[in-house]
Design a protein around this motif. Sequence first.
Motif, PDB file in Angstrom:
ATOM      1  N   CYS A 228     -10.876   7.884   2.863  1.00  0.00           N
ATOM      2  CA  CYS A 228     -11.337   8.803   3.916  1.00  0.00           C
ATOM      3  C   CYS A 228     -12.808   8.544   4.223  1.00  0.00           C
ATOM      4  CB  CYS A 228     -11.232  10.259   3.462  1.00  0.00           C
ATOM      5  SG  CYS A 228      -9.576  10.741   3.019  1.00  0.00           S
ATOM      6  N   GLY A 229     -13.195   8.876   5.439  1.00  0.00           N
ATOM      7  CA  GLY A 229     -14.608   8.854   5.821  1.00  0.00           C
ATOM      8  C   GLY A 229     -15.234   7.484   5.601  1.00  0.00           C
ATOM      9  N   THR A 230     -16.404   7.502   4.999  1.00  0.00           N
ATOM     10  CA  THR A 230     -17.146   6.270   4.762  1.00  0.00           C
ATOM     11  C   THR A 230     -16.337   5.278   3.931  1.00  0.00           C
ATOM     12  OG1 THR A 230     -19.268   7.341   4.986  1.00  0.00           O
ATOM     13  CG2 THR A 230     -19.210   5.409   3.578  1.00  0.00           C
ATOM     14  N   ALA A 231     -15.597   5.781   2.953  1.00  0.00           N
ATOM     15  CA  ALA A 231     -14.808   4.887   2.096  1.00  0.00           C
ATOM     16  C   ALA A 231     -13.769   4.130   2.930  1.00  0.00           C
ATOM     17  CB  ALA A 231     -14.144   5.692   0.979  1.00  0.00           C
TER      18      ALA A 231
ATOM     19  N   SER B 276     -12.651   5.389  -3.235  1.00  0.00           N
ATOM     20  CA  SER B 276     -13.250   6.730  -3.251  1.00  0.00           C
ATOM     21  C   SER B 276     -14.506   6.728  -4.115  1.00  0.00           C
ATOM     22  CB  SER B 276     -12.235   7.730  -3.809  1.00  0.00           C
ATOM     23  OG  SER B 276     -12.820   8.988  -3.993  1.00  0.00           O
TER      24      SER B 276
ATOM     25  N   SER C  64     -16.041   9.611  -5.176  1.00  0.00           N
ATOM     26  CA  SER C  64     -15.898  10.693  -6.163  1.00  0.00           C
ATOM     27  C   SER C  64     -14.699  10.509  -7.066  1.00  0.00           C
ATOM     28  CB  SER C  64     -15.732  12.020  -5.420  1.00  0.00           C
ATOM     29  OG  SER C  64     -14.581  11.949  -4.590  1.00  0.00           O
ATOM     30  N   GLY C  65     -13.663   9.874  -6.559  1.00  0.00           N
ATOM     31  CA  GLY C  65     -12.398   9.808  -7.312  1.00  0.00           C
ATOM     32  C   GLY C  65     -11.669  11.134  -7.301  1.00  0.00           C
TER      33      GLY C  65
ATOM     34  N   THR D 125     -11.200  12.996  -4.113  1.00  0.00           N
ATOM     35  CA  THR D 125     -10.820  13.395  -2.758  1.00  0.00           C
ATOM     36  C   THR D 125      -9.325  13.697  -2.731  1.00  0.00           C
ATOM     37  OG1 THR D 125     -12.593  12.085  -1.836  1.00  0.00           O
ATOM     38  CG2 THR D 125     -10.785  12.603  -0.351  1.00  0.00           C
TER      39      THR D 125
ATOM     40  N   VAL E  22     -24.751  14.305   0.234  1.00  0.00           N
ATOM     41  CA  VAL E  22     -23.407  14.382   0.823  1.00  0.00           C
ATOM     42  C   VAL E  22     -23.097  13.119   1.632  1.00  0.00           C
ATOM     43  CG1 VAL E  22     -22.098  15.598   2.604  1.00  0.00           C
ATOM     44  CG2 VAL E  22     -23.162  16.877   0.752  1.00  0.00           C
ATOM     45  N   ALA E  23     -24.090  12.620   2.350  1.00  0.00           N
ATOM     46  CA  ALA E  23     -23.851  11.415   3.142  1.00  0.00           C
ATOM     47  C   ALA E  23     -23.821  10.202   2.210  1.00  0.00           C
ATOM     48  CB  ALA E  23     -24.960  11.248   4.170  1.00  0.00           C
ATOM     49  N   SER E  24     -22.724   9.502   2.236  1.00  0.00           N
ATOM     50  CA  SER E  24     -22.558   8.363   1.336  1.00  0.00           C
ATOM     51  C   SER E  24     -23.379   7.168   1.830  1.00  0.00           C
ATOM     52  CB  SER E  24     -21.073   8.004   1.304  1.00  0.00           C
ATOM     53  OG  SER E  24     -20.833   7.073   0.300  1.00  0.00           O
TER      54      SER E  24
ATOM     55  N   GLN F 185     -18.846  -0.093  -2.615  1.00  0.00           N
ATOM     56  CA  GLN F 185     -17.403  -0.218  -2.314  1.00  0.00           C
ATOM     57  C   GLN F 185     -17.110  -1.520  -1.589  1.00  0.00           C
ATOM     58  OE1 GLN F 185     -17.134   3.401  -0.079  1.00  0.00           O
ATOM     59  NE2 GLN F 185     -16.630   4.663  -1.862  1.00  0.00           N
TER      60      GLN F 185
ATOM     61  N   LEU G  24     -20.992   8.050  12.137  1.00  0.00           N
ATOM     62  CA  LEU G  24     -20.653   9.129  11.188  1.00  0.00           C
ATOM     63  C   LEU G  24     -21.923   9.680  10.535  1.00  0.00           C
ATOM     64  CD1 LEU G  24     -18.683  10.865   9.542  1.00  0.00           C
ATOM     65  CD2 LEU G  24     -18.383   8.941   7.985  1.00  0.00           C
TER      66      LEU G  24
ATOM     67  N   GLU H  61     -22.984  13.614  10.846  1.00  0.00           N
ATOM     68  CA  GLU H  61     -22.973  14.544   9.715  1.00  0.00           C
ATOM     69  C   GLU H  61     -24.382  15.002   9.330  1.00  0.00           C
ATOM     70  OE1 GLU H  61     -21.321  13.175   5.959  1.00  0.00           O
ATOM     71  OE2 GLU H  61     -21.998  11.143   6.330  1.00  0.00           O
TER      72      GLU H  61
ATOM     73  N   VAL I  44     -14.367  16.302  -1.241  1.00  0.00           N
ATOM     74  CA  VAL I  44     -13.464  17.193  -0.521  1.00  0.00           C
ATOM     75  C   VAL I  44     -12.205  17.339  -1.379  1.00  0.00           C
ATOM     76  CG1 VAL I  44     -12.293  17.603   1.669  1.00  0.00           C
ATOM     77  CG2 VAL I  44     -14.480  16.404   1.629  1.00  0.00           C
TER      78      VAL I  44
HETATM   79  O1  M6R Z   1     -15.543  10.635  -2.560  1.00  0.00           O
HETATM   80  P1  M6R Z   1     -14.890   9.832  -1.462  1.00  0.00           P
HETATM   81  O2  M6R Z   1     -15.450   8.478  -1.312  1.00  0.00           O
HETATM   82  O3  M6R Z   1     -13.383   9.828  -1.581  1.00  0.00           O
HETATM   83  O4  M6R Z   1     -15.214  10.651  -0.125  1.00  0.00           O
HETATM   84  C1  M6R Z   1     -14.653  10.268   1.086  1.00  0.00           C
HETATM   85  C2  M6R Z   1     -15.352  10.962   2.249  1.00  0.00           C
HETATM   86  O5  M6R Z   1     -15.214  12.356   2.148  1.00  0.00           O
HETATM   87  C3  M6R Z   1     -16.851  10.623   2.310  1.00  0.00           C
HETATM   88  O6  M6R Z   1     -17.068   9.244   2.397  1.00  0.00           O
HETATM   89  C4  M6R Z   1     -17.503  11.315   3.514  1.00  0.00           C
HETATM   90  O7  M6R Z   1     -17.015  10.780   4.699  1.00  0.00           O
HETATM   91  C5  M6R Z   1     -19.025  11.192   3.437  1.00  0.00           C
HETATM   92  N1  M6R Z   1     -19.627  12.488   3.638  1.00  0.00           N
HETATM   93  C6  M6R Z   1     -19.609  10.287   4.440  1.00  0.00           C
HETATM   94  O8  M6R Z   1     -20.989  10.190   4.343  1.00  0.00           O
END
Ligand code: M6R
Length: 598
Positions: free
Chosen positions: A286-289, A333, A335-336, A338, A384-386, A393, A470, A474, A595
């Motif tokens: 999801c998202g950045t990943a 991911s 965080s591992g 999500t 929060v912003a990756s 990754q 993104l 964000e 998340v």
């Molecule tokens: O922990 P994860 O890599 O699974 O999270 C996935 C996304 O929720 C995460 O990359 C999100 O898009 C970031 N806030 C982006 O900066």
Amino acid sequence: MEGLARLEYRGYDSAGVAVVTPGGLKWAKRAGKLTNLSTALKENPLPLATAAIGHTRWATHGGPTDTNAHPHISADGNLALIHNGIIENFNTLKDELAADGVSFLSETDTEVAAHLVSRAYNELGDLTAAMLAVTRVLEGAFTLLAVHADRPGTVVGARRNSPLVVGLGEGENFLGSDVAAFISQTKSALELGQDQVVTITADSVRVIDGDGNPVEPRAFTVDWDASAAVKGGFATFMDKEIHDQPKAVADTLLGRADKSGHLALDELHISESVLRSIDKIVVIACGTAAYAGQVAKYAIEHWCRIPVEVELAHEFRYRDPVVNEKTLVVAISQSGETMDTIMAVRHAREQGSKVLAIVNTHGSTIPRESDAVLYTHAGPEVAVASTKAFLAQITACYLLGLYLAQLRGNMYADEIRSILKELALMPDKIQRVVDNEEQVRDVARSMKDATSVLFLGRHVGFPVAMEGALKLKELAYIHAEGFAAGELKHGPIALVEQDQPVFVIVPSPRGRDQLHAKVISNIQEVRARGARTLVIAEEGDTAVEPFADVVFRVPQTPTLLAPLVCVVPLQIFACELATAKGLDVDQPRNLAKSVTVE
Ligand code: M6R
């Protein structure tokens, strides 16, 4: 409070604590960030105690108010409970409790669990047994922790589909959603499995499974320390993490290839014969990943000639994907934890696919539930912003691609060696881009009133464009879109008007035939319609100059590896623009770092 501060990135709508003293249970909770709770506690300190629970919330059921903040307290005032996740059958349970005369103060699903555990405790006289009994009636995802006035030195926890780890101290023990909660006290930790219930006191940790049988949890040692999770002199965690990126990439590469350039991904516990037999790779994230996955697609397809699909994890299981034992599913991911990705991993495994996790957080759920894991070594990412996790990754994906190419004989050893050599140069190149941050920051400050920014890229520049958009959405709450540059003329170019800022990620002129020329044409197309063009281009690429209002230079880099340098100015830009607008860069509104709900 220190532990909560380290976990605040997971949610920051409200916070609360409860302590158990011989004089009974006391608690405090406040809407808003943790500082609101700190202020309240300074004005009205809680009594000293030897057991406490605390929570920072990301609202799901009920808005971020004092009342909805955790802990939730039983009707008799003796039990306090905190919860992460979503209890899916809470409405039914709430109706049953209400029919029994229980009245509810909050709109949360959590309060149901507080009343249920309290009722079970009053029946069974044992907090662990009460927690176990309640987990059997709850559906959904939860980590629950409870303390009871009758048990001043005890905390009981349970987990299903939501993380909980134990920290082992000397004469003290801890529970946390992740190890950051207790990293300044101990690095020695235990992983808890699905549906397990844990009871801790200062001197003991007891874990049972869903049937009440004792279990021996897996022990692990945390490989980073508290200093890695503090700002290290930077104004924000995001700033620090942007500067950590050369090291994140270097550490992720470390030890993965021997001197002769032979890759040995020892932690990859999927047999070589299975990896040779796969005919498709599906990346779920999801998202950045997910954008890291899109970069991986270009590299892995080119190097290994295996088709790679990239799917948003939350879409995956709902569309009946065609995956089977010949599909390698790669779950990416930071965080591992999500939840969307966890559910997709489970679905893939049910279809017989092998799942390989690319994850940054040790002891988290996704690697535990996967067949194999390739850890990124970005260190803890708090903002929060990756940022650094994204670069790590992508690096791990390159390693995976090269490893598969080596194993399946798609590339000669010297070809792999030469790409590994280029990869080894990347930390220095990233550092050079970071060192040029002032140019990007100046431009960002001058654009703080922008209302819309577009990002264009082709090939691997396309996911970079989407990631740039993104970051801006964000952090700076500005409307931003990332487009494949070739798609522009099929509609999005209608958005371009006088002075519209457009970032363009320009591929290397030394790369694929035509790619560079095509992007130069795209810059001209938007400029002809009044756009202000901000171009990210290689050092020495003079062809961009006539068409660029601003050029951000990146070192010369092979096309497939270029995302590692091209995304950095976009991260710095978003970070600085948000700062110039006076926004909280580390904790943007409405978001949470992990998340953990679907
Ligand atoms: O922990 P994860 O890599 O699974 O999270 C996935 C996304 O929720 C995460 O990359 C999100 O898009 C970031 N806030 C982006 O900066």
